[in-house]
Design a protein around this motif. Structure first.
Motif, PDB file in Angstrom:
ATOM      1  N   TYR A  80       6.063  -0.745 -73.085  1.00 15.93           N
ATOM      2  CA  TYR A  80       6.024  -1.882 -72.169  1.00 15.93           C
ATOM      3  C   TYR A  80       6.641  -3.127 -72.808  1.00 15.93           C
ATOM      4  N   ASN A  85      10.620  -7.592 -68.351  1.00 12.42           N
ATOM      5  CA  ASN A  85       9.551  -8.141 -67.519  1.00 12.42           C
ATOM      6  C   ASN A  85       8.766  -7.055 -66.780  1.00 12.42           C
ATOM      7  N   GLY A  86       8.572  -5.935 -67.462  1.00 13.47           N
ATOM      8  CA  GLY A  86       7.759  -4.869 -66.884  1.00 13.47           C
ATOM      9  C   GLY A  86       8.524  -3.834 -66.098  1.00 13.47           C
ATOM     10  N   TYR A  90       6.551  -2.674 -63.303  1.00 18.26           N
ATOM     11  CA  TYR A  90       6.149  -3.844 -62.525  1.00 18.26           C
ATOM     12  C   TYR A  90       4.619  -3.974 -62.451  1.00 18.26           C
ATOM     13  N   GLN A  91       4.197  -5.104 -61.890  1.00 14.72           N
ATOM     14  CA  GLN A  91       2.761  -5.386 -61.847  1.00 14.72           C
ATOM     15  C   GLN A  91       2.012  -4.413 -60.944  1.00 14.72           C
ATOM     16  N   HIS A  92       2.590  -4.070 -59.781  1.00 16.42           N
ATOM     17  CA  HIS A  92       1.858  -3.200 -58.875  1.00 16.42           C
ATOM     18  C   HIS A  92       1.761  -1.796 -59.446  1.00 16.42           C
ATOM     19  N   ILE A  94       1.462  -1.116 -62.683  1.00 16.59           N
ATOM     20  CA  ILE A  94       0.417  -1.189 -63.711  1.00 16.59           C
ATOM     21  C   ILE A  94      -0.969  -1.180 -63.066  1.00 16.59           C
ATOM     22  N   ALA A  95      -1.099  -1.748 -61.878  1.00 18.26           N
ATOM     23  CA  ALA A  95      -2.391  -1.719 -61.178  1.00 18.26           C
ATOM     24  C   ALA A  95      -2.809  -0.277 -60.888  1.00 18.26           C
ATOM     25  N   GLU A 103      -6.574  -4.928 -56.879  1.00 21.19           N
ATOM     26  CA  GLU A 103      -5.152  -5.221 -56.974  1.00 21.19           C
ATOM     27  C   GLU A 103      -4.333  -4.249 -56.120  1.00 21.19           C
ATOM     28  N   HIS A 455      -5.187  -7.151 -68.106  1.00 18.19           N
ATOM     29  CA  HIS A 455      -4.476  -7.405 -66.859  1.00 18.19           C
ATOM     30  C   HIS A 455      -5.451  -8.124 -65.942  1.00 18.19           C
ATOM     31  N   ILE A 459      -1.043 -10.919 -63.877  1.00 22.49           N
ATOM     32  CA  ILE A 459      -0.075 -10.712 -64.951  1.00 22.49           C
ATOM     33  C   ILE A 459      -0.670  -9.813 -66.024  1.00 22.49           C
ATOM     34  N   VAL A 460       0.238  -9.173 -66.742  1.00 18.48           N
ATOM     35  CA  VAL A 460      -0.138  -8.437 -67.940  1.00 18.48           C
ATOM     36  C   VAL A 460      -0.057  -9.401 -69.108  1.00 18.48           C
TER      37      VAL A 460
END
Length: 519
Positions: A80, A85-86, A90-92, A94-95, A103, A455, A459-460
């Motif tokens: 990562y 920037n992921g 991405y953020q979703h 990682i959720a 999330e 998290h 954001i991570v």
């Protein structure tokens, strides 16, 4: 007589897709709750119109839980750290990876829920109009059976995504809304799990009335396709007698396997940000010769899982399951340095098949593994190992490593389940973990854990010390939350899953562990 519309060249797909879009496109934002405008309706007057609708059914799922939630996925902190920037996680993503209920529920799109109900809407459109259209009565009967199959297939995925796993203790837990018509006034109240599984089973019984036995049109429903899905359905209901019966019926109709020793090879090199990648020919053929994907011999019913928000990133534990010298699945489907293709300056492999898609529909190899597992659980473990070795003979380089053996029922089950991971990978692993944690034995239970940054839902925190995320046995988070937008638009009809306070189990690790680079 072939019961399919024939339209020359590439026009067929365009016409069929437009037809489906005109019927259902207006309801895309929330497929259960917003009625389409009358302007989107067209007159369905011929049975060929309904045939076209079923021919254009979407046969790809972007089910993110399947891609990022199981134990065979690993996004290490080292990996990562080197992403942009992921991306591509991405953020979703990682959720999903960290099983974060709220999330996932609050994401902007409704994912699998929406896409499955679109296909259900199409199936219901066909069922409602069969008595109103003109045309061949035998074709009408087959389309009716096919529509019931499609509805069953989609509802089964919904059940195994948004509901707790099948088990006696969960039968009164929430199932799914049962959509049996195209009316947007039909109730959206979730039936219980017992009623939902009965609904799927009843649809599959109707699907058994299909007369089409041509498995070569693998993107359409046939008798072997129905038998193979019934085998999957009963395996996940822990009914090994029925699962074995239908797996055998499917295999009697077609047991063709691709021989990885003679039929698989590398394609052209794929350029990446850091150097060339060796990819299997299937990677290229999925783009330049779609017929290879459409006619892939191992399918009974063609359906794909797409890694829409990431890639199939194997865990180190999964990689250990492969005999890297002799297992040709590792040679041809595990692409070394695949992280480079996503502009990640970190060397890590990726699992590839038809580019970004892997089999999710029923296949010959799934039926062989289902048969083997059922035999082992019935105590016929020697016969079970003979069965699984039929598959291995087409996957392992010729030699003594081909044949697996077992001295006990328990050893046979363990080896067959490992083979199931190697062969079926992300297509069914998440759903398998769910059923294994609720079956008749604890010997195959799966506890899940991740080591990752904190998290906060937005954001991570890459500056934080890594912590451990856990998903214990029978955790309610094995049921993905329904998108909050769907809950809101249902005007209170759809009940959200409950998660015992939405408390994640976190354990801080005193010393971050650097993961070894795999090259």
């Amino acid at each position: 007589m072939e019961r399919y519309i024939k339209i020359a060249g590439g026009k067929m797909r365009v016409i069929l897709c437009l037809l489906v879009w005109m019927l259902v496109g207006a309801a895309c934002d929330s497929f259960l709750d917003i009625a389409p405008s009358k302007k989107t309706n067209i007159e369905l007057s011929k049975v060929e119109h309904l045939d076209a609708l079923l021919a254009a059914i979407n046969t790809t799922t972007g089910n993110t839980s399947l891609v990022l939630s199981p134990d065979i996925t690993e996004i290490s902190t080292d990996l990562y750290d080197k992403t942009n920037n992921g991306a591509p996680f991405y953020q979703h993503g990682i959720a999903y990876y960290l099983w974060m209920n709220q999330e996932v529920a609050d994401l902007s799109g409704s994912g699998t829920w929406s896409s499955a109900y679109k296909n259900i809407f199409t199936a219901n459109t066909v069922l409602e109009n069969l008595s109103r259209v003109t045309g061949d009565e035998a074709l009408k009967a087959d389309l009716k059976a096919e529509a019931h199959f499609i509805r069953a297939f989609q509802n089964w995925e919904l059940l195994n995504t948004y509901c707790l796993p099948y088990s006696p203790e969960n039968m009164k837990e929430p199932g799914i809304p049962h959509k049996t018509s195209t009316s947007f006034e039909q109730s959206l109240v979730r039936m219980n799990l017992e009623e939902s599984y009965r609904f799927v089973e009843e649809d599959l019984k109707e699907a058994l009335k299909i007369t089409v036995d041509n498995v070569n049109r693998r993107w359409r429903v046939s008798i072997p396709a129905v038998h193979s899905f019934l085998a999957r359905f009963y395996l996940f209901c822990h009914d090994y007698d029925q699962a074995l019966k239908y797996a055998d019926l499917a295999l009697q109709a077609d047991a063709r396997l691709v021989d990885y020793s003679t039929e698989m090879y590398y394609g052209n090199e794929q350029n990446s940000s850091q150097g060339p990648l060796q990819v299997p020919y299937l990677w290229w053929e999925a783009i330049y010769d779609p017929s290879v994907k459409l006619e892939w011999a191992e399918f009974y019913y063609q359906y794909f899982l797409s890694a829409s928000c990431a890639y199939f990133c194997p865990s180190r534990e999964m990689l250990k399951l492969y005999d890297k010298e002799n297992d040709l699945r590792y040679k041809y489907l595990m692409c070394e340095n695949f992280s480079w293709r996503h502009n990640i300056k970190y060397t890590y492999p990726g699992y590839v098949y038809f580019r970004t898609s892997i089999p999710y529909g029923t296949t010959v190899q799934e039926m062989i593994l289902t048969k083997a597992e059922c035999l082992a659980r019935q105590g016929k473990f020697q016969q079970a190992m003979e069965t699984v070795n039929i598959l291995r003979a087409k996957r392992i380089a010729p030699g003594p490593e081909v044949k697996l053996s077992a001295a006990t029922k328990e050893e046979a089950i363990a080896k067959i389940l490992e083979e199931r991971v190697r062969e079926l990978t992300w297509g069914l692993r998440w759903f398998d973990i769910r059923r294994l944690n609720y079956n008749e034995t604890t010997l195959d239970d799966v506890n899940l854990k991740r080591i990752f940054y904190s998290h906060d839902g937005l954001i991570v925190n890459k500056e934080s010390q890594p912590i451990e995320y856990r998903l214990e046995l029978k955790d309610r988070r094995f049921a993905e939350p329904i998108n909050s937008n769907e809950i809101y638009l249902s005007r209170g009809q759809i009940q959200q899953n409950t998660y015992r306070g939405d408390i994640l189990s976190l354990i801080h690790i005193s010393e971050p562990t650097r993961l070894d680079v795999i090259s």
